[in-house]
Design an enzyme around this catalytic site. Structure first.
Site, PDB file in Angstrom:
ATOM      1  N   ASP A 104       0.914  -1.013   0.015  1.00  0.00           N
ATOM      2  CA  ASP A 104      -0.025   0.006  -0.010  1.00  0.00           C
ATOM      3  C   ASP A 104       0.875   1.208   0.112  1.00  0.00           C
ATOM      4  O   ASP A 104       1.645   1.437  -0.943  1.00  0.00           O
ATOM      5  CB  ASP A 104      -1.056  -0.072   1.288  1.00  0.00           C
ATOM      6  CG  ASP A 104      -2.064   1.239   1.384  1.00  0.00           C
ATOM      7  OD1 ASP A 104      -3.004   0.925   0.480  1.00  0.00           O
ATOM      8  OD2 ASP A 104      -1.806   2.020   2.009  1.00  0.00           O
ATOM      9  N   HIS A 266      -7.360  -6.908   0.623  1.00  0.00           N
ATOM     10  CA  HIS A 266      -6.424  -5.794   0.494  1.00  0.00           C
ATOM     11  C   HIS A 266      -5.013  -6.033   1.601  1.00  0.00           C
ATOM     12  O   HIS A 266      -4.035  -5.927   1.037  1.00  0.00           O
ATOM     13  CB  HIS A 266      -6.751  -4.371   0.489  1.00  0.00           C
ATOM     14  CG  HIS A 266      -5.827  -3.291   0.462  1.00  0.00           C
ATOM     15  ND1 HIS A 266      -4.941  -2.968  -0.541  1.00  0.00           N
ATOM     16  CD2 HIS A 266      -5.462  -2.478   1.404  1.00  0.00           C
ATOM     17  CE1 HIS A 266      -4.227  -2.150  -0.321  1.00  0.00           C
ATOM     18  NE2 HIS A 266      -4.280  -1.598   0.904  1.00  0.00           N
TER      19      HIS A 266
END
Length: 286
Positions: A104, A266
């Site tokens: 991320d 995620h």
């Protein structure tokens, strides 16, 4: 959590980083994303520690690391500044080179470390992200609808901090069941600190300003990542939906790019630690 690891606070001059490190062998730095802390790696790091010295810092402004004063140009939270922290941390721990893996927002820091300090990065892992400059160049209505938080957190007309601090739990989510009790407690403390919330917003403001400018300048100058790159994406996230073949974007930046999906949402370090550790181990082994 992190059995056998040491938890330190290391003063690097302009910033103090909280860092968890342990294991033995060639070093690998694991960089978390937003809004997590280094504790997001607690299920992965022990799986790598048998063959590697694993270094898990909190990025500046996140978790238990310090929050440097922000400036109008947002450069204290630029990925270039954070990449400098990674190099300073390697110096402090006595490592000349390391593999650097980021998830991320951490993947942008890892990428910037490889571009700005190629002699210090042996291998680069980028998880669930494409370069900031590439993402913004491709931003369309679909991107804006799904990643609207980039622009909410990054704008200053109505700063996001007031909204977030009204109810951090509702904004950020997360739970002990998905993250692990100790990791959740660490993260929960961080998101309830207004200084950390401001710093995390500054990360996004830097993304729309100096970080994009740095990416665009590198592209214009023809600079490339010279070390091997591993790109992993979550099957239940939106990398493929947004970019079709996101690995192709990384191949615009590097010659040696390997890519694979991870069966997770995620937060792959929390949801699929075994598969992630296996992919990283194979890559780090060459």
């Amino acid at each position: 959590m992190f059995a056998g690891f040491t938890l330190d606070e290391i003063d690097l001059g302009p910033v103090r980083l909280r860092v968890r490190h342990g294991g033995s062998g060639s070093p690998v730095v694991l960089l978390h994303g937003h809004p997590r802390t280094h504790a997001t790696w607690h299920r992965v790091a022990p799986l790598l520690a048998g063959r590697h010295t694993v270094i898990c810092p909190d990025l500046r402004g996140y978790g238990g690391s310090s929050t440097p004063p922000s400036t109008p140009d947002h450069t204290p939270y630029s990925k270039r500044a954070m990449a400098g922290d990674v190099v300073a941390l390697l110096d402090a721990l006595g490592h000349d080179r390391a593999a650097v893996v980021g998830h991320d927002r951490g993947c942008y820091v890892a990428m910037r470390t490889a571009l700005d300090h190629p002699d210090r990065v042996s291998r680069l892992g980028v998880l669930d992200g494409v370069p900031i400059g590439a993402a913004l160049a491709r931003a369309d209505a679909r991107f804006a609808a799904r990643w609207w938080h980039w622009f909410f957190l990054g704008q200053l007309d109505k700063p996001a901090e007031q909204v977030i601090n009204a109810d951090p739990d509702a904004w950020y989510g997360g739970s002990p069941a998905e993250m692990g009790e100790e990791a959740y407690a660490d993260y929960h403390r961080a998101i309830h600190d207004p200084a950390t919330v401001h710093a995390m917003c500054e990360d996004y403001r830097a993304g729309l300003g100096p970080d994009r400018a740095a990416d665009d300048a590198d592209r214009a100058a023809g600079r490339r990542i010279t070390c091997p790159v591993l790109f992993l994406w979550s099957t239940r996230d939106d990398m493929v939906d947004l970019y079709g073949d996101p690995a192709a974007i990384w191949r615009e930046w590097a010659d040696d790019v390997r890519a694979a999906p991870v069966e997770s949402g995620h937060h792959m370090a929390e949801e699929a630690p075994g598969q992630l550790a296996a992919e990283l181990s194979a890559f780090l082994a060459g």
